[in-house]
Design an enzyme around this catalytic site. Sequence first.
Site, PDB file in Angstrom:
ATOM      1  N   PHE A  10       0.830  -1.207   0.000  1.00  0.00           N
ATOM      2  CA  PHE A  10       0.000   0.000   0.000  1.00  0.00           C
ATOM      3  C   PHE A  10       0.868   1.261   0.000  1.00  0.00           C
ATOM      4  CE2 PHE A  10      -2.687   3.017   2.617  1.00  0.00           C
ATOM      5  CZ  PHE A  10      -3.511   3.380   1.563  1.00  0.00           C
ATOM      6  N   VAL A  11       1.835   1.331   0.909  1.00  0.00           N
ATOM      7  CA  VAL A  11       2.712   2.496   0.968  1.00  0.00           C
ATOM      8  C   VAL A  11       3.776   2.431  -0.120  1.00  0.00           C
ATOM      9  CG1 VAL A  11       4.388   3.757   2.371  1.00  0.00           C
ATOM     10  CG2 VAL A  11       2.316   2.838   3.437  1.00  0.00           C
ATOM     11  N   ALA A  69       8.877  -2.769   3.222  1.00  0.00           N
ATOM     12  CA  ALA A  69       8.452  -4.172   3.311  1.00  0.00           C
ATOM     13  C   ALA A  69       8.403  -4.612   4.763  1.00  0.00           C
ATOM     14  CB  ALA A  69       9.410  -5.064   2.526  1.00  0.00           C
ATOM     15  N   ALA A  70       7.392  -5.406   5.102  1.00  0.00           N
ATOM     16  CA  ALA A  70       7.233  -5.864   6.484  1.00  0.00           C
ATOM     17  C   ALA A  70       6.164  -6.937   6.553  1.00  0.00           C
ATOM     18  CB  ALA A  70       6.840  -4.697   7.399  1.00  0.00           C
ATOM     19  N   ARG A  71       6.188  -7.670   7.647  1.00  0.00           N
ATOM     20  CA  ARG A  71       5.023  -8.478   8.010  1.00  0.00           C
ATOM     21  C   ARG A  71       4.096  -7.528   8.753  1.00  0.00           C
ATOM     22  NH1 ARG A  71       2.700 -12.087  12.048  1.00  0.00           N
ATOM     23  NH2 ARG A  71       1.804 -13.897  10.982  1.00  0.00           N
ATOM     24  N   TYR A 140       3.690  -7.071  16.878  1.00  0.00           N
ATOM     25  CA  TYR A 140       4.081  -6.223  15.747  1.00  0.00           C
ATOM     26  C   TYR A 140       4.869  -5.010  16.243  1.00  0.00           C
ATOM     27  CZ  TYR A 140       3.560  -2.923  11.862  1.00  0.00           C
ATOM     28  OH  TYR A 140       3.788  -2.010  10.864  1.00  0.00           O
ATOM     29  N   LYS A 144       8.904  -3.972  15.555  1.00  0.00           N
ATOM     30  CA  LYS A 144       9.341  -2.700  14.980  1.00  0.00           C
ATOM     31  C   LYS A 144      10.327  -1.998  15.923  1.00  0.00           C
ATOM     32  CE  LYS A 144       7.154  -2.244  10.986  1.00  0.00           C
ATOM     33  NZ  LYS A 144       7.851  -2.008   9.705  1.00  0.00           N
TER      34      LYS A 144
END
Length: 318
Positions: A10-11, A69-71, A140, A144
């Site tokens: 999305f970003v 990118a990330a979970r 989450y 981070k």
Amino acid sequence: MILVTGATGFVGSALVRKLATGPVPVRACIRRSKAVMPEGVQVMHVGSLSADTDWREALSAVAVVVHTAARVHVMDDNAVDPLAAFRSINVEGTLSLARQAAAAGVKRFVFLSSIKVNGEATTPGNPFQADDIPAPLDPYGVSKMEAERGLWEIADQTGMEVVIIRPPLVYGPGVKANFDAMMKWLSRGIPLPLGAIHNARSLVAIDNLIALIEACVDHPAAANQIFLVSDGEDLSTTQLLQRMGWALGRPARLVNVPAILLRMGATALGKSSIAQRLCGSLQVDISRTQEILAWSPPVSVDEGLRRVAEGYRREASV
């Protein structure tokens, strides 16, 4: 050259589209080999993000990495060990990329983190600050935070500049999850028991987040800083529904149910986290971001909502 990871997200996709209009070459790293990118963007398939991902070819001639990118966070995570799953991608994968970036001579690493590093809620008049002691409450947010700490260590060891951005809820055309559900409720004229919520929550339109990322790519003062970002205007849940309804052309049908009753009902149903998001406050102070970068959100809340409503109507007509 600028390298963008998570370029189909999305970003990431919005960032690539914007950067593609500028003078600096852009390389988009993707997982799906069939993804379509704007003309002129170099596309590189790197597979999944992990500690074992080989970034050497993708990092060739790159000056700045923007790591999106990330979970991602989900409400109902079905992983057996959510924290381990988040750490594998968001911590180990991120730090492996950063180490390889530093070794390749990358000057700056821009990391899209999350306001969840600060915590889940604020009290009235006490918004989150960039220099608050981290207090993440879910896996989450913890992942981070750990990634941020690892990046600072790499910056200290290598001299590579690190920039960290912690956004709250991001919305814009194509947004999914709870924001998309809210637009569906409003479009269908469903009565909602949310007409008496007096909280305050910070949001950020995708265009405002992209504008800040662009500033962080090359602004000298951005080096080794943490930035919070928002639209600069906080809304209650009631106000958000009302203004989203106006943007959709479907006035919100809201019933005045006291927040305390909503919390009690949600807790009884095992949905206290949903009640917190609907009734609780989460505000961020962006004054430091504005001062350091001489930056302000270019898009107002109402314009951001108009754009997301336009995208929603466009998708609904397909």
